[in-house]
Design an enzyme around this catalytic site. Structure first.
Site, PDB file in Angstrom:
ATOM      1  N   LYS A 161      42.250  35.980  32.025  1.00  7.75           N
ATOM      2  CA  LYS A 161      43.539  35.552  32.908  1.00  7.75           C
ATOM      3  C   LYS A 161      44.575  34.773  32.496  1.00  7.75           C
ATOM      4  CE  LYS A 161      41.160  33.746  36.436  1.00  7.75           C
ATOM      5  NZ  LYS A 161      40.661  33.815  37.917  1.00  7.75           N
TER       6      LYS A 161
ATOM      7  N   LYS B 183      48.941  41.027  35.383  1.00  4.37           N
ATOM      8  CA  LYS B 183      47.869  41.120  36.703  1.00  4.37           C
ATOM      9  C   LYS B 183      48.505  41.289  37.640  1.00  4.37           C
ATOM     10  CE  LYS B 183      44.721  37.610  38.204  1.00  4.37           C
ATOM     11  NZ  LYS B 183      44.759  37.931  39.628  1.00  4.37           N
TER      12      LYS B 183
ATOM     13  N   ARG C 137      31.500  37.728  35.106  1.00  6.48           N
ATOM     14  CA  ARG C 137      32.424  36.934  34.259  1.00  6.48           C
ATOM     15  C   ARG C 137      31.944  37.271  32.642  1.00  6.48           C
ATOM     16  NH1 ARG C 137      35.854  35.694  37.760  1.00  6.48           N
ATOM     17  NH2 ARG C 137      35.538  34.597  39.684  1.00  6.48           N
TER      18      ARG C 137
END
Length: 365
Positions: free
Chosen positions: A269, A122, A263
């Site tokens: 994540k 990330k 989303r």
């Protein structure tokens, strides 16, 4: 018309006794007048009559996107799929809207077996959507990248991150928010991780990004490598490795998933800490070694909860703190029983966040 040099300021007399201060800070222009300060949009999109008086209408229209023909158009908000074959890439749409229709992640809550999912770092950068002509933020605000930075990028959309390296989030923000197309962009790369208009499973979209970067070789573009997650132990080991290097965490993509707007549980994540956004509502004076400058930011969550963020700020940021109304990102350990973040630490200004007004106001605890 005259301009304001980077790092300089000029005074313009207003209707009151004190003049207004106009600044150019890292390519972002500001004015101390109420008309500029009270606008509920990103600071790099604000203008006022005093800035127009000094810089001229044409320069300000081009900078913030006004009536001038050279002002950049915003990307299409609808995520329309191409009608041609399964592996064709559609060009950018011509209609305008406020923001690109990006795929956004949910947090992993240990409730999904991630074995076989695609895993990548990330990146701690700024999300950027390339529409085939220019970059836009999540909110649809243009990034003024130099022509040499965008050289050899394709004429169709790509999704990625403007990334200046681990532990360099605030420096990356200061570069990409500039509006003068400076050489500072040489510190940043466009790391590509998806091709939104390619009607294909994720594996084919990622392979396309890799081929494009390797075959065409855009000078400031890279593709984000992924690996298959072998299970929870592998996930934890990779998360520890990335965080040990100063990385933010991991992203997991569901095999065979399609690109969708909003989303999605096909994108997760994984981080060891929590983070959130808050709006600056005040500045608390410092004491001790911070006497005479900022001690803590008084901030407010979207639900109205107020608290202070006093750690994570550099000396430079304490001397010149984010103004009231700015949206910041902060990290924290957990929420108290009253919903107040425990041990909050400042990360940086969010230039791609929409302004918000809290839905309710709750007292600080």
């Amino acid at each position: 018309m005259a301009d304001i040099a980077d790092g300089a300021q000029v005074e313009v007399q207003g209707s009151g006794s004190k003049p207004y201060i106009l600044k150019n800070t890292g390519g972002v222009y500001s004015c101390s007048c109420p008309a500029w300060r009270n606008q509920s949009i990103a600071i790099e999109r604000r203008t006022c009559k005093h800035l127009r008086k000094v810089r001229g209408d044409a320069a300000e229209d081009a900078r913030v996107g006004g009536s001038d023909a050279s002002a950049p158009a915003r990307p299409a908000a609808r995520n329309v799929r191409p009608k041609s074959g399964a592996n064709t890439v559609a060009g950018a749409e011509s209609d305008t809207a406020t923001a690109p229709a990006l795929l956004l992640a949910h947090s992993w809550e240990n409730d999904v077996d991630l074995t076989g999912w695609w895993m990548s770092e990330k990146l701690d950068g700024v999300r950027a959507y390339w529409d085939g002509k220019q970059f836009f933020s999540r909110q649809g605000n243009p990034f003024f990248a130099p022509d040499w930075f965008t050289a050899k990028l394709p004429d169709h959309p790509l999704d990625g991150e403007l990334f200046g390296g681990r532990k360099k989030f605030q420096r990356t923000v200061s570069v990409v928010r500039r509006q003068d197309r400076s050489d500072d962009w040489k510190e940043v790369a466009f790391v590509i991780f998806d091709a939104p208009r390619l009607e294909a499973p994720f594996e084919e979209r990622l392979a396309y990004c890799q081929r494009y970067v390797e075959d065409v070789a855009p000078p400031y573009a890279e593709w984000l490598e992924h690996q298959t997650c072998k299970g929870v132990t592998h996930l934890r080991e990779e998360l520890a490795r990335v965080e040990g290097l100063g990385g933010e965490g991991l992203m997991l993509r569901k095999p065979g998933s399609r690109y969708e707007a909003g989303r999605s549980h096909t994108l997760l994540k994984v981080k060891s800490f929590k983070d959130d956004e808050a709006r600056v509502v005040g500045h608390a004076a410092g004491a001790g070694r911070h006497k005479g400058r900022l001690g803590a930011l008084e901030v407010e969550l979207r639900d109205g909860t107020r608290f202070s963020v006093g750690t994570g700020l550099s000396d430079k940021e304490r001397e010149n703190p984010p103004p009231v109304g700015t949206i910041i990102t902060f990290r924290y350990q957990e929420l108290s029983n009253d919903g107040v973040p425990r041990f909050p630490s400042y990360v940086g200004v969010r230039i791609d966040a929409a302004p918000f007004e809290p839905t309710a106001r709750r007292k600080r605890t």
